[in-house]
Design an enzyme around this catalytic site. Sequence first.
Site, short mmCIF file in Angstrom:
data_model
loop_
_atom_site.label_atom_id
_atom_site.label_comp_id
_atom_site.label_asym_id
_atom_site.label_seq_id
_atom_site.Cartn_x
_atom_site.Cartn_y
_atom_site.Cartn_z
CG HIS A 1 -24.36 38.03 72.65
ND1 HIS A 1 -24.19 37.42 73.87
CD2 HIS A 1 -24.17 37.06 71.72
CE1 HIS A 1 -23.91 36.14 73.69
NE2 HIS A 1 -23.88 35.90 72.40
CG ASP B 1 -21.94 32.39 73.07
OD1 ASP B 1 -22.21 33.44 72.47
OD2 ASP B 1 -22.77 31.49 73.28
CD GLU C 1 -27.23 35.67 71.36
OE1 GLU C 1 -27.31 34.89 70.39
OE2 GLU C 1 -26.85 35.32 72.50
CD GLU C 2 -25.99 33.60 75.57
OE1 GLU C 2 -26.79 32.72 75.21
OE2 GLU C 2 -24.77 33.53 75.32
CG ASP D 1 -22.69 34.97 68.74
OD1 ASP D 1 -21.94 34.48 69.61
OD2 ASP D 1 -23.89 35.23 68.93
CG HIS E 1 -24.42 27.80 75.92
ND1 HIS E 1 -25.80 27.78 75.87
CD2 HIS E 1 -24.05 28.93 75.27
CE1 HIS E 1 -26.23 28.84 75.21
NE2 HIS E 1 -25.19 29.55 74.83
#
Length: 344
Positions: free
Chosen positions: A68, A185, A219-220, A240, A320
């Site tokens: 993603h 990510d 995706e998030e 990922d 994150h």
Amino acid sequence: MKMDYTDYILDQLKHLTAIDSPSGFTAAVTDYTVDQLKRLGFAPHKTNKGCVVCELGGEEHPVILSAHIDTLGGIVAQVKANGRLRITNIGGLNANNCETENCKIYTRSGKVYDGTLQMNDPSIHVNGDYSKQERTFKGMEVVLDEDVAKKEDTEALGICNGDFVCFDPRTTVTKSGYIKSRFLDDKLSVAILLGFAKKIRDEQLQLKRKVYVFITVYEEVGHGACGALPADAEEILSVDMGCVGEGLECTERKVSICAEDSGGPYDYSVTTELVNCAKQGGLDYAVDIYPHYGSDAEAALFAGYDLKHGLIGAGVYASHGYERSHVNGVKNTFELLNLYLKQS
């Protein structure tokens, strides 16, 4: 002679992270990705939703390599009376780890403004309770780098609710090989897949299966791979980030193979074959369980696709937040893809 694609992957990563792309604001970065795949001689296209699809070659038993390109971010929820902005998060953006981060505000008219996310009343010399205050988006605000003092001043700039707020990735690669950036990510995986596509084209690589790249854009927020997957696919391998943290075996230098996450176990035969390939190739790898994680592979299954599924990725620390990986993790992930899909 074996070719090294690490420099190409790192260069692509820097280009990708330089293009702001929180979920819902991804057109520029997918345009870039389509252009890079076309430069390599492939024929990518976008789905109606905005995902990038590209066939890389091979025959029989089609497999999707999914990564993603959307990231965490913010969106303006209120133009405050003092001219500053209250934001809400897109995806899992956490107020604790973006305090004092520089950001850009993208208006619907195309104008872009600079700002910084700060605590309300952020001066320690003024606010005696600064250290005690909980870090939440309700107690923080984007301070614009413009001469504004009230709501009307900010609105006159064209800033309004619903404008996207994108944070500085601060991408850097150290001499020791550590890769530090927001949004590894999952832009690091997209860069790895671009590197794999380049290897296929440069070396005329013979694949033992038909291979698609599928780059998702939501995706998030949970529905990246929920639709428009190639109809003939039999398997989806999500590329990922690999989790790094207490209780896990993975480090930034390894490729992680996920056996189970919050959505349940991954396909046993797929995971076993990935482990066997890693062993046979002498790769530095780890098999782990991710307790707070979901992937595009699972999103596809939840949407009703009848696919075997797996998950691999370079180890990423501080997910994150301001994330960190290593060139060795990139190399191990890249080589695992090669071993899993190359015709022997």
